[in-house]
Motif scaffolding. Structure first.
Motif, PDB file in Angstrom:
ATOM      1  N   UNK A  73       0.869  -1.168   0.000  1.00  0.00           N
ATOM      2  CA  UNK A  73       0.000   0.000   0.000  1.00  0.00           C
ATOM      3  C   UNK A  73       0.912   1.225   0.000  1.00  0.00           C
ATOM      4  N   UNK A  74       0.591   2.219  -0.830  1.00  0.00           N
ATOM      5  CA  UNK A  74       1.528   3.307  -1.075  1.00  0.00           C
ATOM      6  C   UNK A  74       0.992   4.641  -0.563  1.00  0.00           C
ATOM      7  N   UNK A  75       1.849   5.350   0.167  1.00  0.00           N
ATOM      8  CA  UNK A  75       1.608   6.744   0.533  1.00  0.00           C
ATOM      9  C   UNK A  75       2.788   7.528  -0.038  1.00  0.00           C
ATOM     10  N   UNK A  76       2.530   8.314  -1.062  1.00  0.00           N
ATOM     11  CA  UNK A  76       3.598   8.984  -1.823  1.00  0.00           C
ATOM     12  C   UNK A  76       3.497  10.491  -1.618  1.00  0.00           C
ATOM     13  N   UNK A  77       4.600  11.125  -1.215  1.00  0.00           N
ATOM     14  CA  UNK A  77       4.628  12.576  -1.023  1.00  0.00           C
ATOM     15  C   UNK A  77       5.172  13.258  -2.269  1.00  0.00           C
ATOM     16  N   UNK A  78       4.557  14.376  -2.635  1.00  0.00           N
ATOM     17  CA  UNK A  78       5.000  15.109  -3.813  1.00  0.00           C
ATOM     18  C   UNK A  78       4.776  16.601  -3.654  1.00  0.00           C
ATOM     19  N   UNK A  79       5.303  17.362  -4.591  1.00  0.00           N
ATOM     20  CA  UNK A  79       5.192  18.817  -4.555  1.00  0.00           C
ATOM     21  C   UNK A  79       3.944  19.289  -5.293  1.00  0.00           C
ATOM     22  N   UNK A  80       3.192  20.160  -4.651  1.00  0.00           N
ATOM     23  CA  UNK A  80       1.909  20.593  -5.197  1.00  0.00           C
ATOM     24  C   UNK A  80       2.005  21.172  -6.605  1.00  0.00           C
TER      25      UNK A  80
END
Length: 344
Positions: free
Chosen positions: A155-162
């Motif tokens: 299960x993936x929780x991916x952080x990125x730039x808006x």
């Protein structure tokens, strides 16, 4: 000792005590994982995405949920990204012998590499994926290889730039992420509490902590955008630049920031970065990476700030042949605001 470094908060008990706000985001993440949804966490640079993921990591561990925090800034290709995740899941790197055997057996390729990510015990693991170097990697892994990744017990929780939102969610990757969570600025009260907790941790006898306690409310009012990174950068500036008269310094400096905002979004963003980084050139890689700009774009916006009197310019002689390099710094002297008013 007062700790105001730029490092994100980790999944430790000590750092958990300094974590402020984000209850709503943590609740959304908790519900998403509970229902088996893949998440994309978006926010501006410096808003605290890494700290949020570490805080969620601590929460998952307390709930006996198997999870791995993956720092992926070193990956420049999908293959490298898969290797980093593999090491996090299995606790070791794939050695050269494994890669050689895979090539001899005809198992070498992204699809087979992805299959190897599955935990040996067959259980599900939550992957907290942070600091991916490029949105193209997200699009490649969760778009082009979406169906193969879906089959994994991960299960993936991916952080990125808006600002890269549209790229992350370009089809077919848009259907991979079931939930998108936006992380915004902290509220004024929470901003003041963030600074107070840092000061209180240093102890009553710490002189710098006393100064910070005295200006925490003012910083929470004045700093924009009100992000943890900007708040801590402002706190460091107060202690270095104006410990003898911090309130006046803060008020003047952020009056200048408000004037940068009047020029538009790009000048405001650039002025904030200059405040954080200190004297910087239009070609500075850190600056360009943070903003996602080219050098000509940075030079153009620097000219706007310079013409408005919001930055001061010095020249740095090159070590070899070539023209001097322009360095820009925030015009944060006590009388900068008065000087600007006289010019108008």
């Amino acid at each position: 000792m007062l700790h105001l470094s730029q490092r994100p908060l980790m999944a430790t008990a000590a750092d958990a005590e300094m974590f402020v706000d984000r209850a709503a985001e943590l609740e959304k993440l908790s519900r998403a994982v509970r229902h088996g949804f893949n998440c994309l966490v978006l926010g501006e640079r410096g808003v605290g995405k890494t700290s949020l993921l570490h805080r969620f990591e601590r929460q998952l561990v307390a709930e006996d949920v198997d999870c791995r925090f993956v720092e992926a800034s070193g990956a420049t290709t999908v293959f490298e990204l898969i290797e980093i995740v593999y090491e996090a899941v299995h606790g070791r790197r794939r050695d050269s012998t494994e890669r050689l055997m895979a090539s001899l057996d005809g198992r070498e390729g992204i699809v087979d590499d992805l299959r190897l990510l599955a935990p040996a015990d067959g259980g599900q693991v939550v992957i907290l994926l942070d600091s991916i170097a490029s949105p193209d990697l997200v699009q490649h892994l969760f778009g082009r290889w979406r169906d193969e990744v879906w089959q994994l017990p991960l299960l993936w929780v991916v952080a990125g730039n808006r600002p890269d939102r549209s790229r992350y969610l370009e089809p077919p990757a848009d259907s991979f992420f079931d939930v998108v969570i936006d992380v915004g600025e902290v509220g004024e009260d929470d901003a003041a509490e963030l600074l107070r907790r840092r000061a209180q941790r240093a102890g009553d006898d710490d002189a710098a902590a006393k100064v910070l306690l005295g200006v925490a409310g003012t910083l929470a009012q004045q700093v924009t955008p009100r992000t943890p990174r900007n708040l801590l950068a402002a706190a460091r500036d107060v202690l270095v630049e104006a410990e003898d008269d911090p309130t006046r310094w803060v008020t003047n400096l952020y009056a200048l920031q408000a004037r940068a905002a009047e020029l538009g979004r790009a000048p405001a963003m650039l002025f904030t970065e200059v405040m954080d980084l200190g004297p910087v050139s239009a070609s500075d890689k850190r600056l360009l990476d943070r903003l996602g700009w080219t050098r000509p774009r940075a030079a153009q916006v620097f000219k706007q700030l310079e013409d408005a009197g919001l930055v001061v310019v010095t020249e740095e002689a090159p070590g070899g042949p070539g023209r001097p390099r322009k360095l820009y710094a925030a015009n944060s002297m006590y009388h900068a605001v008065d000087d600007l008013e006289r010019r108008q």
